[in-house]
Design an enzyme around this catalytic site. Structure first.
Site, PDB file in Angstrom:
ATOM      1  N   LYS A 214       7.928 -17.248  24.628  1.00 33.70           N
ATOM      2  CA  LYS A 214       8.246 -16.388  25.048  1.00 33.70           C
ATOM      3  C   LYS A 214       9.176 -16.100  26.216  1.00 33.70           C
ATOM      4  O   LYS A 214       8.777 -16.133  27.178  1.00 33.70           O
ATOM      5  CB  LYS A 214       7.509 -15.142  24.283  1.00 33.70           C
ATOM      6  CG  LYS A 214       6.594 -15.296  22.968  1.00 33.70           C
ATOM      7  CD  LYS A 214       7.080 -14.985  21.656  1.00 33.70           C
ATOM      8  CE  LYS A 214       6.764 -14.782  20.742  1.00 33.70           C
ATOM      9  NZ  LYS A 214       6.891 -14.703  18.994  1.00 33.70           N
TER      10      LYS A 214
ATOM     11  N   ARG B   5       1.022  -1.315  -0.232  1.00 33.06           N
ATOM     12  CA  ARG B   5      -0.097  -0.316   0.034  1.00 33.06           C
ATOM     13  C   ARG B   5       0.511   1.164   0.005  1.00 33.06           C
ATOM     14  O   ARG B   5       0.340   1.991  -0.664  1.00 33.06           O
ATOM     15  CB  ARG B   5      -0.952   0.102   1.499  1.00 33.06           C
ATOM     16  CG  ARG B   5      -2.088  -0.860   1.082  1.00 33.06           C
ATOM     17  CD  ARG B   5      -2.617  -1.117   2.253  1.00 33.06           C
ATOM     18  NE  ARG B   5      -2.450  -1.394   2.737  1.00 33.06           N
ATOM     19  CZ  ARG B   5      -2.880  -2.612   3.434  1.00 33.06           C
ATOM     20  NH1 ARG B   5      -4.477  -3.213   4.064  1.00 33.06           N
ATOM     21  NH2 ARG B   5      -2.693  -2.702   5.405  1.00 33.06           N
TER      22      ARG B   5
ATOM     23  N   LYS C 187      14.042 -25.406   7.072  1.00 36.55           N
ATOM     24  CA  LYS C 187      15.456 -25.626   7.913  1.00 36.55           C
ATOM     25  C   LYS C 187      15.805 -26.428   7.653  1.00 36.55           C
ATOM     26  O   LYS C 187      15.516 -28.102   7.974  1.00 36.55           O
ATOM     27  CB  LYS C 187      15.198 -25.033   9.411  1.00 36.55           C
ATOM     28  CG  LYS C 187      14.447 -24.157   9.961  1.00 36.55           C
ATOM     29  CD  LYS C 187      14.834 -23.941  11.972  1.00 36.55           C
ATOM     30  CE  LYS C 187      13.477 -22.592  10.822  1.00 36.55           C
ATOM     31  NZ  LYS C 187      14.179 -21.574  12.265  1.00 36.55           N
TER      32      LYS C 187
ATOM     33  N   LYS D  67       2.235 -18.725   7.508  1.00 34.12           N
ATOM     34  CA  LYS D  67       0.446 -18.169   8.515  1.00 34.12           C
ATOM     35  C   LYS D  67       0.526 -17.297   8.639  1.00 34.12           C
ATOM     36  O   LYS D  67       1.596 -15.855   8.651  1.00 34.12           O
ATOM     37  CB  LYS D  67       1.946 -19.397   9.520  1.00 34.12           C
ATOM     38  CG  LYS D  67       2.523 -18.356   9.897  1.00 34.12           C
ATOM     39  CD  LYS D  67       3.645 -19.131  10.968  1.00 34.12           C
ATOM     40  CE  LYS D  67       2.736 -19.296  11.851  1.00 34.12           C
ATOM     41  NZ  LYS D  67       3.704 -17.811  12.929  1.00 34.12           N
TER      42      LYS D  67
ATOM     43  N   GLU E 106      12.315 -19.083  22.739  1.00 34.63           N
ATOM     44  CA  GLU E 106      12.605 -18.040  22.178  1.00 34.63           C
ATOM     45  C   GLU E 106      12.951 -16.938  23.272  1.00 34.63           C
ATOM     46  O   GLU E 106      12.407 -16.948  24.864  1.00 34.63           O
ATOM     47  CB  GLU E 106      11.673 -17.161  21.893  1.00 34.63           C
ATOM     48  CG  GLU E 106      11.371 -18.031  20.136  1.00 34.63           C
ATOM     49  CD  GLU E 106      10.195 -17.412  19.035  1.00 34.63           C
ATOM     50  OE1 GLU E 106      10.268 -16.449  18.313  1.00 34.63           O
ATOM     51  OE2 GLU E 106       9.114 -17.061  19.735  1.00 34.63           O
TER      52      GLU E 106
ATOM     53  N   HIS F  64       4.467 -25.502  13.495  1.00 33.51           N
ATOM     54  CA  HIS F  64       5.965 -25.991  13.925  1.00 33.51           C
ATOM     55  C   HIS F  64       6.262 -26.623  15.121  1.00 33.51           C
ATOM     56  O   HIS F  64       7.051 -27.212  13.988  1.00 33.51           O
ATOM     57  CB  HIS F  64       6.724 -24.299  14.586  1.00 33.51           C
ATOM     58  CG  HIS F  64       6.846 -23.321  13.683  1.00 33.51           C
ATOM     59  ND1 HIS F  64       6.595 -22.703  12.023  1.00 33.51           N
ATOM     60  CD2 HIS F  64       6.584 -22.034  13.847  1.00 33.51           C
ATOM     61  CE1 HIS F  64       6.442 -21.559  11.928  1.00 33.51           C
ATOM     62  NE2 HIS F  64       6.669 -20.906  12.941  1.00 33.51           N
TER      63      HIS F  64
ATOM     64  N   ASP G  26       0.338 -19.416  17.348  1.00 38.05           N
ATOM     65  CA  ASP G  26       1.717 -18.812  16.562  1.00 38.05           C
ATOM     66  C   ASP G  26       2.020 -20.198  16.186  1.00 38.05           C
ATOM     67  O   ASP G  26       3.093 -20.188  15.132  1.00 38.05           O
ATOM     68  CB  ASP G  26       2.063 -17.931  17.618  1.00 38.05           C
ATOM     69  CG  ASP G  26       2.854 -16.688  16.349  1.00 38.05           C
ATOM     70  OD1 ASP G  26       2.596 -16.843  15.499  1.00 38.05           O
ATOM     71  OD2 ASP G  26       4.465 -17.163  17.323  1.00 38.05           O
TER      72      ASP G  26
ATOM     73  N   LYS H 292      17.531 -19.551  23.197  1.00 34.59           N
ATOM     74  CA  LYS H 292      16.295 -19.238  22.131  1.00 34.59           C
ATOM     75  C   LYS H 292      17.608 -20.591  21.670  1.00 34.59           C
ATOM     76  O   LYS H 292      18.497 -20.958  21.025  1.00 34.59           O
ATOM     77  CB  LYS H 292      17.494 -18.501  21.299  1.00 34.59           C
ATOM     78  CG  LYS H 292      17.019 -18.645  19.625  1.00 34.59           C
ATOM     79  CD  LYS H 292      15.777 -18.238  19.217  1.00 34.59           C
ATOM     80  CE  LYS H 292      15.134 -18.415  17.300  1.00 34.59           C
ATOM     81  NZ  LYS H 292      14.421 -18.454  17.661  1.00 34.59           N
TER      82      LYS H 292
ATOM     83  N   ASP I 148       5.449 -23.341   6.616  1.00 34.65           N
ATOM     84  CA  ASP I 148       5.582 -23.134   7.416  1.00 34.65           C
ATOM     85  C   ASP I 148       6.900 -23.208   7.394  1.00 34.65           C
ATOM     86  O   ASP I 148       8.387 -23.948   7.007  1.00 34.65           O
ATOM     87  CB  ASP I 148       5.406 -24.442   8.229  1.00 34.65           C
ATOM     88  CG  ASP I 148       6.189 -24.541   9.092  1.00 34.65           C
ATOM     89  OD1 ASP I 148       7.334 -24.252   9.750  1.00 34.65           O
ATOM     90  OD2 ASP I 148       4.568 -24.837   9.778  1.00 34.65           O
ATOM     91  N   HIS I 149       8.272 -21.861   7.938  1.00 31.01           N
ATOM     92  CA  HIS I 149       9.053 -22.163   7.293  1.00 31.01           C
ATOM     93  C   HIS I 149       9.828 -22.930   8.188  1.00 31.01           C
ATOM     94  O   HIS I 149      11.582 -23.584   7.864  1.00 31.01           O
ATOM     95  CB  HIS I 149      10.138 -20.275   7.766  1.00 31.01           C
ATOM     96  CG  HIS I 149       9.756 -20.295   9.254  1.00 31.01           C
ATOM     97  ND1 HIS I 149       9.196 -19.629  10.042  1.00 31.01           N
ATOM     98  CD2 HIS I 149      11.581 -19.995   9.477  1.00 31.01           C
ATOM     99  CE1 HIS I 149       9.603 -19.680  11.301  1.00 31.01           C
ATOM    100  NE2 HIS I 149      11.483 -19.538  10.908  1.00 31.01           N
TER     101      HIS I 149
HETATM  102  C1  BG6 Z   1       6.794 -17.316  13.191  1.00 32.17           C
HETATM  103  C2  BG6 Z   1       6.349 -16.713  14.959  1.00 32.17           C
HETATM  104  O1  BG6 Z   1       6.352 -18.492  12.762  1.00 32.17           O
HETATM  105  O2  BG6 Z   1       7.893 -18.134  14.074  1.00 32.17           O
HETATM  106  C3  BG6 Z   1       7.020 -16.120  15.574  1.00 32.17           C
HETATM  107  O3  BG6 Z   1       5.119 -15.671  14.405  1.00 32.17           O
HETATM  108  C4  BG6 Z   1       8.178 -16.710  16.093  1.00 32.17           C
HETATM  109  O4  BG6 Z   1       6.490 -16.080  16.445  1.00 32.17           O
HETATM  110  C5  BG6 Z   1       8.848 -17.169  15.056  1.00 32.17           C
HETATM  111  O5  BG6 Z   1       8.708 -15.897  16.162  1.00 32.17           O
HETATM  112  C6  BG6 Z   1      10.027 -18.027  15.395  1.00 32.17           C
HETATM  113  O6  BG6 Z   1      11.185 -17.938  14.272  1.00 32.17           O
HETATM  114  P1  BG6 Z   1      12.729 -19.253  14.519  1.00 32.17           P
HETATM  115  O7  BG6 Z   1      12.685 -19.842  13.041  1.00 32.17           O
HETATM  116  O8  BG6 Z   1      13.054 -17.540  14.767  1.00 32.17           O
HETATM  117  O9  BG6 Z   1      13.179 -20.090  15.432  1.00 32.17           O
END
Ligand code: BG6
Length: 510
Positions: free
Chosen positions: A349, A47, A191, A157, A225, A249, A244, A354, A186-187
């Site tokens: 969180k 936008r 990995k 997502k 995290e 994941h 989330d 991490k 779903d990233h």
């Molecule tokens: C995202 C979530 O899909 O994954 C976030 O919406 C989260 O809340 C993130 O922080 C974590 O991804 P990664 O790759 O940093 O573990």
């Protein structure tokens, strides 16, 4: 490696955080690795008013700041930059989409992109419906089978927020697109270690005979995290950790660990097996939710140098919000292989580390000979699959401490990606965008798979609405609420990371 066909990628949400931090740098890395087709064009759409040159500058800065490999190779980047354009428009405006369609035809003529388009929705979920409708109305939508170029849609997502909304979204997509054109991201699936999970299980013969309830005591999956919700309070407060993180994941990790061997390593066979896992997860009755699922919310404090006044004080979070920033769950997969084996999942969180990791804990030996001479029990074997950081796999075994005494210590056999292959694994998005370009859906979520995962989540959310237990507050920098410890400890087990001392050297006197 297959080669990507000529194509134009359109990023909706071009000025957003994900595009800047992940997508644009991923395109650069792909070009550097020669994975981007020669005939390529990038069109950003959002936008914000911007000229082509302003957008190019934004992309250049994104690559400078977030590229995985430094220094940035300017020659590689300038090749992409020359074929980068920008369109500003409302997501649901036919007029703007017609402009986009015209621009894409121009790209076909100028860069030979051959009618192939990858539409990437990196926008908030409220925009999915208008964008999909416009894509349906204003653009051709051929599959590759039509021989006129292909159109594919990549969706970030969240894919719905419950079973009903996921079904509605699938229905809308299928109004215009064939399932073979839909790539739900779903990233985590991009990995490297997550993919290695399949290699580990199905390319080695030592695991399969012991990969079941007879030898495995339980499985733990932790995705922790160190940061809070940051600037995403508006989205997060309506979502929470269960939607989330767990629905996608953590469930993906759980499915890859637990699924049956697929008949082939293709998208249909693998995704069929994952769907079976979700369908076998024992449903948690709403009235029993607090016995199986614990929710927490971070209070005020500090973790790893980051300070917070607490979740309830975060920007765009409702002052009396009951949204969970931590969840721990005990799940069972009711099938022949996993009968009675608990899967403990947790994510949150503002935790101390991490970390994304799967711990497969094996049963203790049937007769612990050394126990007779030891005060404490011999530690059980663990197989630890580390998704991040320090990607790799580690076996925990018991070993004798050198010396005259019979002292036993838990020791680790480590395989580390970085040192074994001497490379940094690629970013998940590099792999996933490439796969979408070549049309390989293996690492993407199928429509029925998303629905099956929501079917497990819905009763938990319903149970929470009825439950008298509010999310338990936890201090930042700790491993979550006390009830999360109890969830596993009342079964006589404990989390691999819990803030307790590491397992002691077991001293035995002969
Ligand atoms: C995202 C979530 O899909 O994954 C976030 O919406 C989260 O809340 C993130 O922080 C974590 O991804 P990664 O790759 O940093 O573990």
């Amino acid at each position: 490696m297959p080669t990507a066909n000529p194509c134009a990628i359109v990023i909706f949400g071009a000025s957003g955080d994900l595009a800047r931090r992940k997508l644009i740098p991923a395109l650069y890395e792909m070009a550097r690795e020669k994975l981007l087709p020669e005939n390529f064009a990038l069109v950003g759409y959002s936008r914000t008013e911007m000229t082509d040159d302003e957008y190019r500058k934004e992309c250049r800065e994104a690559v400078q700041s977030f590229a995985r490999t430094k220094p940035v190779d300017q020659q590689v980047w300038s090749r992409i930059e020359k074929a980068t354009y920008y369109i500003s428009g409302e997501y649901g405006s036919d007029e703007s989409h017609k402009k986009l369609a015209m621009k894409l035809r121009e790209m076909d003529d100028k860069y030979g992109t051959a009618g192939n388009r990858l539409f990437y929705l990196s926008t908030p979920p409220t925009t999915f419906e208008p964008i999909i409708n416009c894509l349906g109305r204003c653009h051709p939508h051929y599959t590759s089978a039509d021989g006129k170029g292909w159109q594919r849609i990549v969706i970030e997502k969240p894919f719905g927020r419950d079973l009903k909304s996921a079904r509605d979204l699938n229905k809308l997509l299928h109004t215009y697109f064939d399932e073979s054109q839909v790539f739900r991201i779903d990233h985590y699936l991009g990995k490297e270690t997550v993919q290695n999970l399949m290699v580990m299980r199905f390319a080695n013969s030592i695991f399969e005979p012991i990969w079941n309830y007879k030898y495995i005591d339980h499985v733990q999956i932790t995705v922790s995290e160190t940061l809070g919700v940051g600037t995403r309070g508006g989205y997060y407060d309506k979502s929470g950790a269960l939607r989330d993180m767990v629905q996608n994941h953590l469930f993906q990790l759980m499915a890859l660990v637990s699924m049956e061997p697929p008949t082939a390593l293709d998208a249909i066979s693998i995704r069929d097996e994952k769907v079976k896992v979700y369908k076998s997860i024992r449903q948690i009755r709403s009235q029993n939710v607090d016995d199986f699922v614990v929710r927490g919310q971070y209070g005020a404090g500090e973790a790893n140098g980051a300070k917070t006044a607490g979740y309830l004080k975060e920007k765009d979070v409702a002052p009396a919000s009951k949204t969970e920033t931590f969840v721990a769950a005990k799940l069972f997969i009711d099938n022949w292989r996993w009968s009675g084996t608990p899967f403990y999942l947790r994510t949150g969180k503002f935790l101390p580390q991490k970390l994304s990791e799967v711990v497969v804990r094996f049963r203790s030996p049937p007769l612990t000979l050394f126990q007779k001479q030891c005060e404490s029990p011999v530690y059980p074997n663990d197989l630890i699959i580390r998704v991040q950081p320090d990607e790799g796999i580690s076996w925990r075994l018991n070993g004798k401490v050198p010396g005259g005494q019979m002292n036993i210590k838990s020791v680790a056999l480590d395989f580390l990606y970085k040192t074994t292959f001497n490379v940094e694994p690629p970013e998940a998005y590099e792999r996933l965008i490439f796969d979408a370009m070549v049309g390989d859906q293996t690492l993407f979520i199928r429509g029925d798979e998303a629905e099956a995962a929501w079917a497990v989540i819905d009763p938990i959310e319903e149970g929470w609405l009825q439950s008298k237990l509010a999310p338990e507050e936890y201090s930042p920098g700790t491993w979550g609420p006390k009830r999360a410890q109890q969830l596993i400890e009342e079964d006589g087990r404990r989390w691999m990371h819990s803030g307790d001392q590491a397992e002691p050297i077991i001293a035995c006197s002969l």
